[in-house]
Design a protein around this motif. Structure first.
Motif, PDB file in Angstrom:
ATOM      1  N   ALA A 171      -3.219  13.387  -6.231  1.00 22.35           N
ATOM      2  CA  ALA A 171      -2.678  12.146  -5.694  1.00 22.35           C
ATOM      3  C   ALA A 171      -3.802  11.247  -5.198  1.00 22.35           C
ATOM      4  O   ALA A 171      -4.876  11.706  -4.830  1.00 22.35           O
ATOM      5  CB  ALA A 171      -1.711  12.451  -4.544  1.00 22.35           C
ATOM      6  N   VAL A 172      -3.568   9.939  -5.209  1.00 23.49           N
ATOM      7  CA  VAL A 172      -4.532   8.955  -4.725  1.00 23.49           C
ATOM      8  C   VAL A 172      -4.013   8.414  -3.409  1.00 23.49           C
ATOM      9  O   VAL A 172      -2.820   8.169  -3.247  1.00 23.49           O
ATOM     10  CB  VAL A 172      -4.691   7.802  -5.745  1.00 23.49           C
ATOM     11  CG1 VAL A 172      -5.675   6.775  -5.218  1.00 23.49           C
ATOM     12  CG2 VAL A 172      -5.152   8.347  -7.080  1.00 23.49           C
ATOM     13  N   SER A 173      -4.896   8.222  -2.439  1.00 27.50           N
ATOM     14  CA  SER A 173      -4.456   7.738  -1.138  1.00 27.50           C
ATOM     15  C   SER A 173      -4.016   6.293  -1.218  1.00 27.50           C
ATOM     16  O   SER A 173      -4.365   5.578  -2.156  1.00 27.50           O
ATOM     17  CB  SER A 173      -5.598   7.856  -0.122  1.00 27.50           C
ATOM     18  OG  SER A 173      -6.600   6.896  -0.411  1.00 27.50           O
ATOM     19  N   GLY A 174      -3.250   5.856  -0.216  1.00 27.07           N
ATOM     20  CA  GLY A 174      -2.753   4.487  -0.208  1.00 27.07           C
ATOM     21  C   GLY A 174      -3.855   3.467  -0.243  1.00 27.07           C
ATOM     22  O   GLY A 174      -3.774   2.450  -0.921  1.00 27.07           O
TER      23      GLY A 174
ATOM     24  N   ALA B 256       0.831  -1.208   0.000  1.00 32.31           N
ATOM     25  CA  ALA B 256       0.000   0.000   0.000  1.00 32.31           C
ATOM     26  C   ALA B 256       0.864   1.255   0.000  1.00 32.31           C
ATOM     27  O   ALA B 256       0.577   2.216  -0.723  1.00 32.31           O
ATOM     28  CB  ALA B 256      -0.934  -0.008   1.209  1.00 32.31           C
ATOM     29  N   ASN B 257       1.937   1.260   0.802  1.00 33.72           N
ATOM     30  CA  ASN B 257       2.879   2.393   0.794  1.00 33.72           C
ATOM     31  C   ASN B 257       3.495   2.574  -0.583  1.00 33.72           C
ATOM     32  O   ASN B 257       3.635   3.697  -1.078  1.00 33.72           O
ATOM     33  CB  ASN B 257       4.004   2.174   1.799  1.00 33.72           C
ATOM     34  CG  ASN B 257       3.547   2.055   3.232  1.00 33.72           C
ATOM     35  OD1 ASN B 257       4.099   1.262   3.974  1.00 33.72           O
ATOM     36  ND2 ASN B 257       2.551   2.820   3.645  1.00 33.72           N
TER      37      ASN B 257
ATOM     38  N   GLU C  72      -6.964   3.813  -1.494  1.00 28.57           N
ATOM     39  CA  GLU C  72      -7.550   3.791  -2.828  1.00 28.57           C
ATOM     40  C   GLU C  72      -6.631   3.124  -3.821  1.00 28.57           C
ATOM     41  O   GLU C  72      -7.065   2.410  -4.714  1.00 28.57           O
ATOM     42  CB  GLU C  72      -7.844   5.230  -3.278  1.00 28.57           C
ATOM     43  CG  GLU C  72      -8.958   5.894  -2.482  1.00 28.57           C
ATOM     44  CD  GLU C  72      -9.057   7.362  -2.808  1.00 28.57           C
ATOM     45  OE1 GLU C  72      -8.026   7.943  -3.197  1.00 28.57           O
ATOM     46  OE2 GLU C  72     -10.153   7.938  -2.666  1.00 28.57           O
ATOM     47  N   ALA C  73      -5.333   3.355  -3.657  1.00 27.09           N
ATOM     48  CA  ALA C  73      -4.364   2.757  -4.574  1.00 27.09           C
ATOM     49  C   ALA C  73      -4.397   1.253  -4.474  1.00 27.09           C
ATOM     50  O   ALA C  73      -4.434   0.549  -5.482  1.00 27.09           O
ATOM     51  CB  ALA C  73      -2.964   3.271  -4.247  1.00 27.09           C
TER      52      ALA C  73
ATOM     53  N   HIS D 213       1.723   9.051  -6.167  1.00 26.31           N
ATOM     54  CA  HIS D 213       2.080  10.436  -5.826  1.00 26.31           C
ATOM     55  C   HIS D 213       3.037  11.007  -6.868  1.00 26.31           C
ATOM     56  O   HIS D 213       2.864  12.142  -7.331  1.00 26.31           O
ATOM     57  CB  HIS D 213       2.712  10.487  -4.439  1.00 26.31           C
ATOM     58  CG  HIS D 213       3.242  11.839  -4.081  1.00 26.31           C
ATOM     59  ND1 HIS D 213       2.436  12.870  -3.646  1.00 26.31           N
ATOM     60  CD2 HIS D 213       4.507  12.352  -4.134  1.00 26.31           C
ATOM     61  CE1 HIS D 213       3.160  13.943  -3.441  1.00 26.31           C
ATOM     62  NE2 HIS D 213       4.421  13.669  -3.714  1.00 26.31           N
TER      63      HIS D 213
ATOM     64  N   ALA E 108       0.961   4.003  -3.074  1.00 28.70           N
ATOM     65  CA  ALA E 108       0.703   5.415  -2.782  1.00 28.70           C
ATOM     66  C   ALA E 108       1.869   6.284  -3.236  1.00 28.70           C
ATOM     67  O   ALA E 108       1.675   7.359  -3.811  1.00 28.70           O
ATOM     68  CB  ALA E 108       0.445   5.598  -1.290  1.00 28.70           C
TER      69      ALA E 108
END
Length: 208
Positions: free
Chosen positions: A154-157, A136-137, A159-160, A144, A140
């Motif tokens: 940017a998309v959050s972790g 997830a990191n 959502e990613a 970013h 994200a």
């Protein structure tokens, strides 16, 4: 981003950004768009141990598995993205005792290009951020960078991770072998080469 976290001064393949060492333009792009740091900062090569002596001078018998040695490049023109301005490189040798997936990725690149090494830098995308820990990191951080480069949002972790999982499932070929996230494995690696080619290669069956 997989397996136990690495610690120390270098990334060794479990949490790395990887690029084509033949592409000199990769240095500027990585420093400017991804790492957000000074343009003169160099990047390291990770090389199959049995070929290290063909590309670098003075490789010790024990190799350099932890990027402990900066050695002169023998073929600087062939791998400009990993040779510093003084002609040296702080290399990682990747032998049979190394992470099997990391070695398999470099071996696949070698089979496609004839170059037994890749550019390897730690997977963090801003100076104040630590190296990514999990998928997830990593997603994200990737999104970013893509967002900043394109001027988008940017998309959050979370959502990613959700979006990537859905896309991968929807695009899977019928009958293809898959391992679930719970099982903690993948069976294919996508290599994007600096000359515009891409290759999907099978990874060895070992856990993430």
């Amino acid at each position: 981003a997989r397996g136990g976290a690495e610690y120390g001064p270098r990334a060794l393949g479990r949490r790395s950004i990887v690029a084509d060492p033949r592409n000199a333009a990769a240095v500027d792009r990585l420093n400017r768009l991804v790492k957000k740091r000074e343009p003169f900062r160099p990047f390291a090569p990770s090389v199959l141990a049995e070929h290290a002596g063909d590309w670098f001078e003075g490789v010790p018998p024990s190799g350099s598995p932890y990027m402990s040695f900066a050695l002169p490049c023998k073929r600087r023109d062939a791998i400009p993205a990993v040779c510093h301005v003084d002609g040296s490189a702080r290399l990682q040798t990747v032998g049979g005792e190394a992470d099997p997936r990391w070695r398999a990725l470099i071996a696949a690149f070698f089979a496609l290009t004839g170059v037994p090494l890749v550019l390897n830098t730690s997977f963090n995308t801003r100076p104040a951020e630590p190296i990514v820990e999990g998928p997830a990191n990593a997603l994200a951080a990737f999104l970013h960078v893509a967002s900043e480069a394109s001027g988008g949002e940017a998309v959050s972790g979370g959502e990613a991770a959700s979006g990537a999982g859905g896309s991968a499932q929807g695009g899977a070929e019928e009958g293809a072998e898959q391992e679930s996230a719970e099982e903690g494995g993948i069976d294919r690696l996508l290599l994007l080469l600096g000359d515009g080619r891409a290759a999907l290669v099978r990874a060895p069956s070992c856990p993430l």
